[in-house]
Scaffold this motif. Structure first.
Motif, short mmCIF file in Angstrom:
data_model
loop_
_atom_site.label_atom_id
_atom_site.label_comp_id
_atom_site.label_asym_id
_atom_site.label_seq_id
_atom_site.Cartn_x
_atom_site.Cartn_y
_atom_site.Cartn_z
N SER A 48 5.45 8.94 1.29
CA SER A 48 6.81 8.64 1.74
C SER A 48 7.03 8.94 3.22
CB SER A 48 7.83 9.41 0.89
OG SER A 48 9.15 9.04 1.24
N PRO A 49 6.61 10.11 3.73
CA PRO A 49 6.78 10.34 5.18
C PRO A 49 6.01 9.33 6.02
CG PRO A 49 6.37 12.41 4.04
CD PRO A 49 6.10 11.32 3.05
N GLY A 50 4.80 8.97 5.58
CA GLY A 50 4.02 7.97 6.31
C GLY A 50 4.69 6.63 6.30
N ALA A 51 5.27 6.25 5.16
CA ALA A 51 5.99 4.99 5.07
C ALA A 51 7.17 4.97 6.03
CB ALA A 51 6.46 4.76 3.64
N TYR B 186 9.99 4.58 -1.63
CA TYR B 186 9.78 5.05 -0.25
C TYR B 186 10.67 4.30 0.73
CZ TYR B 186 5.55 7.42 -1.99
OH TYR B 186 4.67 8.21 -2.67
N ILE B 187 10.84 3.01 0.51
CA ILE B 187 11.74 2.25 1.37
C ILE B 187 13.17 2.75 1.18
CG2 ILE B 187 12.73 -0.04 1.80
CD1 ILE B 187 9.96 -1.19 0.96
N ARG C 297 16.00 2.10 -7.01
CA ARG C 297 14.93 2.70 -6.21
C ARG C 297 15.15 2.47 -4.72
NH1 ARG C 297 11.76 1.03 -10.77
NH2 ARG C 297 11.47 -1.05 -9.84
N LEU C 298 15.63 1.28 -4.36
CA LEU C 298 15.88 0.97 -2.96
C LEU C 298 17.16 1.61 -2.43
CD1 LEU C 298 14.91 -2.81 -3.11
CD2 LEU C 298 13.72 -1.08 -1.74
N ARG C 299 18.02 2.03 -3.35
CA ARG C 299 19.30 2.66 -3.00
C ARG C 299 20.18 1.73 -2.16
NH1 ARG C 299 17.87 8.88 -1.30
NH2 ARG C 299 15.63 8.68 -1.70
N ILE D 53 0.82 -1.22 0.00
CA ILE D 53 0.00 0.00 0.00
C ILE D 53 0.85 1.26 0.00
CG2 ILE D 53 -2.02 -1.08 1.04
CD1 ILE D 53 -1.15 0.04 3.72
N PHE D 54 2.17 1.12 0.10
CA PHE D 54 3.04 2.28 -0.03
C PHE D 54 2.93 2.80 -1.46
CE2 PHE D 54 6.45 1.23 3.44
CZ PHE D 54 5.46 1.22 4.41
#
Length: 307
Positions: A26-29, A58-59, A105-107, A19-20
């Motif tokens: 992003s801040p909520g995640a 977001y992660i 994306r995960l960096r 649901i992310f």
């Protein structure tokens, strides 16, 4: 309580992040991930498909805010799903490109656990395992796993890896819950046991139905899965399962989500159910499941109700 899967060790609950990017920004995640780790969680599940890639992003934002460190958290992601317009198959070139994009994306430099999200029977077992083995040897992936795969193909994958000394699946992610048992129990569970695969069920709370908030005559306006859970609300099985959960909740004081996850954790090969939280107050019942011990009578009542 931890489970060792290959070179990895994970706790008894996996945080789902599908649901992310849809219902969580992003801040909520970041807040949910912080609270999950603070509560003892160490296993996070995502996919290149979730949120159109935003879940992984977001992660990655959260990991970057931690200085890029994730030695205390196992990150699992997935590649190859028919609904993914970019990477919808498991051709070798697709897997390689998808993994590189996920890493970006995960960096991170290495994906801890990589799932083939949906089996692609147009691609040979040799090509899929060969590609995954190359990624492991290149250091881009630590361990590999499967999801949405038939018992027959899963057997082929495992036997090929053993015969050719290639990287082998260490885990399986099936659809499995009190409301969906035949999607795992039977031949697929037997194969999982035969090859000692750790099982991480998705939709472990039946899209929120097993929290107890979705009931006949009750409107849940803030749920992102109201339409998906409708199939359970007015079903005979749904009524029986909720009644059994309610009875155990009355005896134990535990929340329904905790009870449903505890039942799932007691099942064949299940190492950690996958459950998601849209809000911080949804996390405690999920984390509490691992410390809830149900009696054999309570487990049997749920098994009978869900049959």
């Amino acid at each position: 309580m931890t489970t060792t899967i290959g070179s990895l060790s994970v706790g008894p609950l996996c945080l789902g992040t599908n649901i992310f990017g849809r219902a969580v920004d992003s801040p909520g995640a970041g807040r949910i991930l912080d609270a999950f780790v603070a509560g003892g969680g160490d296993f996070v599940d995502t996919a290149d498909l979730y949120g159109g890639g935003l879940s992984e992003t977001y992660i990655g934002d959260w990991l970057a805010a931690r200085g890029g460190r994730h030695d205390d958290v196992v990150i699992a992601t997935k590649v190859g799903y028919p609904q993914n317009e970019v990477y919808k198959d498991l051709k070798p070139a697709t897997i390689r490109a998808a993994v590189d994009d996920s890493l970006g994306r995960l960096r991170i430099d290495t994906i801890d656990l990589l799932y083939t999200h949906h089996d692609d029977e147009t691609v040979s077992v040799a090509d899929i395992i060969g590609t995954l083995d190359d990624l492991v040897k290149a250091g881009k992936v630590r361990e590999i796993a499967a999801s949405n795969v038939s018992p027959e193909r899963l057997t082929e994958f495992m036997e090929f890896s053993a015969a050719e000394s290639k990287a082998a699946y260490v885990a399986l992610q099936p659809h499995y819950s009190l409301m969906s048992r035949d999607t795992y129990e039977g031949p697929l569970a037997d194969v999982s046991e035969k090859f000692d695969l750790a099982v991480f069920p998705y939709f472990a709370l039946a899209m929120g139905f097993l929290t107890g908030k979705h009931r006949p005559g009750v409107t849940v306006d803030d749920s992102v899965r109201t339409s998906g859970v409708a199939q359970y609300v007015n079903s005979e099985r749904g009524a029986k399962v909720l009644a059994a959960l309610d009875a155990i909740a009355a005896d134990t004081g535990a929340e329904l989500a905790s009870i449903a996850l505890a039942w799932l954790s007691s099942r064949q090969q299940v190492a950690a159910p996958i459950a998601s939280a849209r809000k911080l107050d949804q996390l405690p019942p999920l984390l509490a499941a691992s410390s809830l011990t149900l009696t054999p009578t309570q487990l049997d009542s749920l098994t009978t109700a869900s049959a």
